[in-house]
Enzyme design. Structure first.
Site, PDB file in Angstrom:
ATOM      1  N   LYS A 118      88.772  33.376   8.462  1.00 31.41           N
ATOM      2  CA  LYS A 118      88.603  32.076   7.793  1.00 31.41           C
ATOM      3  C   LYS A 118      89.905  31.285   7.806  1.00 31.41           C
ATOM      4  O   LYS A 118      89.886  30.069   7.996  1.00 31.41           O
ATOM      5  CB  LYS A 118      88.067  32.267   6.379  1.00 31.41           C
ATOM      6  CG  LYS A 118      86.606  32.689   6.420  1.00 31.41           C
ATOM      7  CD  LYS A 118      85.935  32.632   5.090  1.00 31.41           C
ATOM      8  CE  LYS A 118      84.439  32.875   5.275  1.00 31.41           C
ATOM      9  NZ  LYS A 118      83.738  33.116   4.036  1.00 31.41           N
ATOM     10  N   LYS A 208      79.845  30.389  18.387  1.00 33.47           N
ATOM     11  CA  LYS A 208      78.954  30.827  17.307  1.00 33.47           C
ATOM     12  C   LYS A 208      78.591  29.623  16.432  1.00 33.47           C
ATOM     13  O   LYS A 208      79.466  28.831  16.074  1.00 33.47           O
ATOM     14  CB  LYS A 208      79.696  31.872  16.469  1.00 33.47           C
ATOM     15  CG  LYS A 208      78.913  32.341  15.282  1.00 33.47           C
ATOM     16  CD  LYS A 208      79.744  33.229  14.362  1.00 33.47           C
ATOM     17  CE  LYS A 208      78.960  33.445  13.087  1.00 33.47           C
ATOM     18  NZ  LYS A 208      79.645  34.088  12.025  1.00 33.47           N
ATOM     19  N   LYS A 211      79.244  26.365  10.222  1.00 36.85           N
ATOM     20  CA  LYS A 211      79.596  25.067   9.627  1.00 36.85           C
ATOM     21  C   LYS A 211      81.075  24.754   9.846  1.00 36.85           C
ATOM     22  O   LYS A 211      81.463  23.604   9.918  1.00 36.85           O
ATOM     23  CB  LYS A 211      79.212  24.994   8.152  1.00 36.85           C
ATOM     24  CG  LYS A 211      79.910  26.009   7.294  1.00 36.85           C
ATOM     25  CD  LYS A 211      79.426  25.919   5.875  1.00 36.85           C
ATOM     26  CE  LYS A 211      79.955  27.070   5.042  1.00 36.85           C
ATOM     27  NZ  LYS A 211      79.456  28.388   5.390  1.00 36.85           N
TER      28      LYS A 211
HETATM   29  P1  ADP Z   1      79.079  29.848   8.445  1.00 40.09           P
HETATM   30  O1  ADP Z   1      79.669  30.551   9.673  1.00 40.09           O
HETATM   31  O2  ADP Z   1      78.303  28.624   8.814  1.00 40.09           O
HETATM   32  O3  ADP Z   1      80.125  29.611   7.375  1.00 40.09           O
HETATM   33  P2  ADP Z   1      78.200  31.962   6.745  1.00 40.09           P
HETATM   34  O4  ADP Z   1      79.429  32.755   7.046  1.00 40.09           O
HETATM   35  O5  ADP Z   1      78.039  31.347   5.384  1.00 40.09           O
HETATM   36  O6  ADP Z   1      78.012  30.842   7.864  1.00 40.09           O
HETATM   37  O7  ADP Z   1      76.916  32.850   7.110  1.00 40.09           O
HETATM   38  C1  ADP Z   1      76.164  33.584   6.189  1.00 40.09           C
HETATM   39  C2  ADP Z   1      75.361  34.611   6.973  1.00 40.09           C
HETATM   40  O8  ADP Z   1      74.515  33.937   7.926  1.00 40.09           O
HETATM   41  C3  ADP Z   1      76.220  35.559   7.823  1.00 40.09           C
HETATM   42  O9  ADP Z   1      76.599  36.696   7.109  1.00 40.09           O
HETATM   43  C4  ADP Z   1      75.285  35.921   8.957  1.00 40.09           C
HETATM   44  O10 ADP Z   1      74.423  36.971   8.562  1.00 40.09           O
HETATM   45  C5  ADP Z   1      74.461  34.669   9.133  1.00 40.09           C
HETATM   46  N1  ADP Z   1      74.973  33.823  10.225  1.00 40.09           N
HETATM   47  C6  ADP Z   1      75.764  32.732  10.099  1.00 40.09           C
HETATM   48  N2  ADP Z   1      75.997  32.153  11.300  1.00 40.09           N
HETATM   49  C7  ADP Z   1      75.343  32.911  12.215  1.00 40.09           C
HETATM   50  C8  ADP Z   1      75.188  32.834  13.648  1.00 40.09           C
HETATM   51  N3  ADP Z   1      75.727  31.852  14.366  1.00 40.09           N
HETATM   52  N4  ADP Z   1      74.433  33.781  14.253  1.00 40.09           N
HETATM   53  C9  ADP Z   1      73.841  34.784  13.528  1.00 40.09           C
HETATM   54  N5  ADP Z   1      73.939  34.895  12.191  1.00 40.09           N
HETATM   55  C10 ADP Z   1      74.689  33.988  11.535  1.00 40.09           C
END
Ligand code: ADP
Length: 344
Positions: A118, A208, A211
């Site tokens: 992060k 990937k 957000k």
């Molecule tokens: P972001 O990357 O948008 O901040 P989060 O980290 O809040 O998303 O994601 C929460 C959960 O959603 C992750 O633990 C994972 O299980 C799933 N997830 C998020 N992005 C992906 C992705 N691109 N492909 C598969 N699973 C994802």
């Protein structure tokens, strides 16, 4: 494949309200959450304390928090089957987190992969972000969670949680009479329930979907906005008439997630045959996304007109969660020797 959960197990999971939920969240987590909550008593909470590690904007935090509730309800979460609530409705989770801080070696958190990722993505290295896994452990253990559905990216945090439960039991689970024996299990050591291996869902730019990369397609995007995003998915520049490789194409990677087996095979064959352009594939993807979420979109529109009902669901979930948390906290306070005068 994820392993089978046994009966009478508490399933817990947090959802971060730090942005609009996207297709990566849907295929990587939400879809399985919805399936699990039917089968097991589940505590799903909107982790607004966690969101504060990256979002300092009152209006957006409030809006995203309620959006998550709307999204889950629209996607099929049934509050008569399990509990959906706001993390901030159980403030005792911070009390438990504090106790856990005193049991957590800093060196363990310094190895945090999610923290490092992060910060590398540009988030500020604040102490909340650093301590995130400890609050997450409190989130799980305060409900006596047995199973935690997580994506593979969360395995390390679950290990920290398991360590904390074991350390707590070891430190506080022995009475004077059983100092030599195994500690009592004050806090059950949870098992990760690794969600079905969904390949990483690619975003518009092929990285990937996240957000943090601003490359997402929202679950409830529709109309022109959705079309614009789908048309913007990055592809190579193979001309229309030439054969293409579906396995290296971002559009096909998304089509795979939405389409049934027969359509998947047909589209893959069209790619390989040539005469089928990325524009065609994008149109098919657009139709698939529109179709998949059509009912949920309608339900969401209806629910959005009844914000009081949504608050009621959260309120009831919160009551249930606080009750359960309080039974655990009474044990915990007593075990560590924290005296309170308001609940005796
Ligand atoms: P972001 O990357 O948008 O901040 P989060 O980290 O809040 O998303 O994601 C929460 C959960 O959603 C992750 O633990 C994972 O299980 C799933 N997830 C998020 N992005 C992906 C992705 N691109 N492909 C598969 N699973 C994802």
């Amino acid at each position: 494949m994820a392993h089978q959960l046994s009966e009478n197990r508490i399933v817990v999971s947090g959802i971060q309200p730090s942005g609009t939920l996207h297709l990566g969240n849907y295929f990587g987590a939400i879809r399985q959450h919805i399936a699990l909550h039917d089968q097991f008593e589940s505590y799903f909470f909107i982790v607004n304390y966690h969101a504060l590690t990256s979002l300092h904007d009152r209006d957006r935090l409030r809006a995203y928090s309620l959006d998550v509730a709307l999204d889950y309800l629209a996607l099929g979460f049934d509050p008569t089957k399990s509990h959906l609530f706001l993390q901030s409705d159980v403030p005792a989770v911070n009390e438990l987190a504090w106790i856990f801080y005193t049991l957590t070696p800093v060196s363990q958190l310094e190895k945090g992969v999610a923290y490092k990722d992060k910060v590398a993505q540009g988030l500020s290295a604040n102490a909340g972000l650093f301590n995130y896994p400890v609050l997450q452990a409190a989130d799980i253990l305060i409900y006596g969670g047995h199973r935690v559905p997580v994506g593979a990216d969360q395995k390390q945090n679950i290990e920290i949680c398991r360590n904390l439960a074991a350390r707590f039991n070891d430190r506080f689970g022995r009475g004077p009479q059983d100092a030599q024996g195994p500690p009592r299990e004050m806090l059950p050591v949870p098992e990760p329930y690794i969600l079905d291996d969904v390949a990483v869902v690619p975003g518009l730019d092929g990285r990937k979907m996240s957000k943090s990369y601003d490359n997402t397609i929202g679950i409830f995007d529709e109309g022109k906005e959705l079309k614009k995003k789908v048309m913007a998915i990055v592809t190579d520049s193979t001309p229309l008439e030439e054969p293409k490789d579906p396995d290296t194409c971002n559009v096909y990677a998304l089509i795979r997630l939405f389409a049934d087996e027969k359509t998947r095979r047909r589209v893959a064959a069209d790619y390989r045959a040539g005469g089928y352009g990325y524009g065609h594939a994008k149109k098919e993807l657009l139709a698939l996304i529109t179709d998949r979420f059509a009912e949920a979109r309608e339900r969401r529109r209806e629910l959005a007109k009844r914000p009081d009902d949504v608050m009621d669901v959260l309120r009831e979930g919160g009551v249930r969660a606080r009750e359960r948390a309080e039974t655990v906290m009474e044990r915990v306070r007593d075990a560590v020797g924290l005296i309170t005068t308001w609940n005796t």
